[in-house]
Enzyme design. Structure first.
Site, mmCIF file in Angstrom:
data_model
loop_
_atom_site.group_PDB
_atom_site.id
_atom_site.type_symbol
_atom_site.label_atom_id
_atom_site.label_comp_id
_atom_site.label_asym_id
_atom_site.label_seq_id
_atom_site.Cartn_x
_atom_site.Cartn_y
_atom_site.Cartn_z
ATOM 1 N N ARG A 222 0.851 -1.180 0.000
ATOM 2 C CA ARG A 222 0.000 0.000 0.000
ATOM 3 C C ARG A 222 0.897 1.245 0.000
ATOM 4 O O ARG A 222 1.976 1.236 0.595
ATOM 5 C CB ARG A 222 -0.906 0.041 1.243
ATOM 6 N N HIS A 270 -0.782 0.131 -9.738
ATOM 7 C CA HIS A 270 -1.434 -0.801 -8.793
ATOM 8 C C HIS A 270 -1.930 -2.036 -9.550
ATOM 9 O O HIS A 270 -3.142 -2.322 -9.573
ATOM 10 C CB HIS A 270 -2.581 -0.112 -8.054
HETATM 11 P P1 NAP Z 1 -1.364 -11.601 4.921
HETATM 12 O O1 NAP Z 1 -1.523 -13.007 4.469
HETATM 13 O O2 NAP Z 1 -2.309 -11.064 5.921
HETATM 14 O O3 NAP Z 1 0.142 -11.467 5.474
HETATM 15 C C1 NAP Z 1 0.588 -10.346 6.164
HETATM 16 C C2 NAP Z 1 2.010 -10.573 6.657
HETATM 17 O O4 NAP Z 1 2.489 -9.336 7.232
HETATM 18 C C3 NAP Z 1 2.100 -11.640 7.759
HETATM 19 O O5 NAP Z 1 3.296 -12.372 7.639
HETATM 20 C C4 NAP Z 1 2.144 -10.791 9.034
HETATM 21 O O6 NAP Z 1 2.826 -11.372 10.142
HETATM 22 C C5 NAP Z 1 2.940 -9.589 8.544
HETATM 23 N N1 NAP Z 1 2.714 -8.426 9.415
HETATM 24 C C6 NAP Z 1 1.543 -7.806 9.701
HETATM 25 N N2 NAP Z 1 1.740 -6.800 10.576
HETATM 26 C C7 NAP Z 1 3.063 -6.794 10.844
HETATM 27 C C8 NAP Z 1 3.876 -6.022 11.698
HETATM 28 N N3 NAP Z 1 3.373 -5.032 12.457
HETATM 29 N N4 NAP Z 1 5.194 -6.294 11.755
HETATM 30 C C9 NAP Z 1 5.727 -7.310 11.012
HETATM 31 N N5 NAP Z 1 5.007 -8.097 10.185
HETATM 32 C C10 NAP Z 1 3.687 -7.839 10.106
HETATM 33 O O7 NAP Z 1 -1.407 -10.608 3.681
HETATM 34 P P2 NAP Z 1 -1.155 -10.928 2.129
HETATM 35 O O8 NAP Z 1 -2.294 -11.643 1.535
HETATM 36 O O9 NAP Z 1 0.189 -11.541 1.987
HETATM 37 O O10 NAP Z 1 -1.173 -9.457 1.515
HETATM 38 C C11 NAP Z 1 -0.324 -8.421 1.984
HETATM 39 C C12 NAP Z 1 -0.796 -7.068 1.460
HETATM 40 O O11 NAP Z 1 -0.505 -6.956 0.074
HETATM 41 C C13 NAP Z 1 -2.307 -6.839 1.525
HETATM 42 O O12 NAP Z 1 -2.710 -6.446 2.822
HETATM 43 C C14 NAP Z 1 -2.504 -5.734 0.501
HETATM 44 O O13 NAP Z 1 -2.432 -4.469 1.104
HETATM 45 C C15 NAP Z 1 -1.329 -5.910 -0.459
HETATM 46 N N6 NAP Z 1 -1.757 -6.305 -1.814
HETATM 47 C C16 NAP Z 1 -1.384 -5.540 -2.876
HETATM 48 C C17 NAP Z 1 -1.748 -5.913 -4.147
HETATM 49 C C18 NAP Z 1 -1.332 -5.105 -5.352
HETATM 50 O O14 NAP Z 1 -1.819 -5.336 -6.450
HETATM 51 N N7 NAP Z 1 -0.414 -4.184 -5.222
HETATM 52 C C19 NAP Z 1 -2.510 -7.077 -4.356
HETATM 53 C C20 NAP Z 1 -2.871 -7.846 -3.254
HETATM 54 C C21 NAP Z 1 -2.495 -7.444 -1.977
HETATM 55 P P3 NAP Z 1 2.287 -12.741 10.811
HETATM 56 O O15 NAP Z 1 2.661 -13.816 9.794
HETATM 57 O O16 NAP Z 1 3.047 -12.850 12.057
HETATM 58 O O17 NAP Z 1 0.798 -12.590 10.972
HETATM 59 C C1 GLV Z 2 -5.172 -5.228 -3.969
HETATM 60 O O1 GLV Z 2 -4.475 -4.289 -3.755
HETATM 61 C C2 GLV Z 2 -5.668 -6.101 -2.951
HETATM 62 O O2 GLV Z 2 -5.578 -5.758 -1.765
HETATM 63 O O3 GLV Z 2 -6.191 -7.171 -3.298
#
Ligand code: NAP
Ligand code: GLV
Length: 307
Positions: A222, A270
């Protein structure tokens, strides 16, 4: 069972309605309009507060993306569980995108492109992958998949999460107390954190200055993780070599923003991991049916934690 669909912004609603009706036969699937009857579940993207205020009977609110930061800023119906998309085809897209950005930087492909455009047949000294440790912030659904893909190219891989995570081939760090150690051992930093109170502005001058000299930043999470002016200052001072940015504080990125024209920054709109409609419909329909049977489902958001 009644399902309300409330997808604002650029999303095309008709194919979602058709797909959900097909996946959930016998269920009433309708696009929400003010004053609509109470639904059991909702499929949403950027819903207005009025939708949530009116739909107080919701059991499940299914966000059609992985990130729920915008949704959690709204006041939600008391008993509703928020559910995010769990991969749904996004993890492999993210792995492609990050590996492309990493390798383009590591192999100096932008420099070769410039040289070729100027008619120059030039060579650069090959770099050693051991000098380019890749640190991934966030080892969740997307971060872990990206870590495995990067490790496949034989870069050293480090990962930082809130709680300790064991990922084969990844040197793990956890919590605030290990953040500096993680950053100091990283040259290419990939941000795949959810946006929460703890992670907003985390890509700031203090933390980015701790990266190895010649550091490179890939932000695909983000825009509000990054302090824009701090990044520009560190690029201009030469401490950082470049950045690939897919997400921004304001989207679309305003025309006057310096990121558009900075020679060390690559901008994409994005697009690193897009929601895939068919996969997402199958996943959401499966979760709704499981919830109705009283079974546990993956991807339920903890509102206190913020992800
Ligand atoms: P997720 O499965 O919820 O994983 C989040 C990771 O971040 C986990 O390993 C978590 O730790 C860690 N984390 C959270 N808070 C933290 C902190 N304070 N300090 C250290 N580590 C922390 O999320 P995801 O599905 O991988 O997605 C991540 C993000 O990518 C989404 O929230 C979204 O904003 C972004 N995204 C972007 C796009 C794009 O097109 N650009 C697309 C999809 C998603 P734990 O393992 O200990 O819980
Ligand atoms: C895209 O940014 C998502 O959060 O899926």
């Amino acid at each position: 069972m009644r399902i309300a669909v409330c997808l604002t912004n650029t999303t095309k609603v008709a194919p979602w309605l058709a797909g959900l009706r097909e996946a959930l036969p016998g269920t009433l699937v309708e696009e929400w309009a003010p004053g609509a009857p109470q639904a059991d579940h909702a499929i949403v993207w950027a819903p207005p507060q009025r939708f949530l205020d009116e739909q107080q009977s919701l059991k499940g609110i299914f966000n059609i993306g992985a990130g729920v930061d915008a949704l959690l800023k709204l006041k939600l119906p008391a008993r509703a569980r928020v559910v995010r998309i769990d991969d749904g085809g996004m993890a492999s897209q993210m792995a492609e995108f990050v590996c492309h950005a990493l390798i383009r930087h590591f192999r100096e492909l932008d420099c070769y492109e410039d040289d070729v455009r100027n008619g120059a047949w030039s060579y650069r000294r090959p770099r050693d992958r051991a000098d380019y440790p890749v640190g991934i912030m966030g080892l969740g659904v997307l971060g872990e998949r990206v870590a495995r893909a990067v490790a496949h190219f034989e870069f050293p891989v480090l990962g930082w999460s809130r709680t300790p995570r064991a990922v084969p081939g990844v040197r793990g760090f956890a919590g605030q107390e290990q953040l500096d150690e993680f950053l100091r051992a990283t040259r290419v930093l990939v941000c795949l954190l959810p946006l929460t109170r703890e992670t907003q502005d985390i890509l700031n001058a203090r933390n980015l200055a701790r990266l190895m000299p010649g550091g490179y930043v890939i932000n695909v999470a983000r825009g509000a993780h990054l302090v824009d002016d701090d990044l520009i200052a560190l690029l201009d001072s030469g401490h950082l070599a470049g950045a690939a940015l897919d997400v921004f504080r304001t989207e679309p990125l305003p025309a006057e923003h310096p990121f558009w024209r900075h020679r060390k920054i690559t901008v994409t709109p994005h697009t690193s991991a897009r929601t895939l409609r068919e996969e997402s419909i199958v996943q959401i329909a499966g979760k709704i049916l499981a919830m109705e049977r009283g079974e546990p489902i993956a991807g339920v958001v903890d509102p206190q934690r913020g992800y």
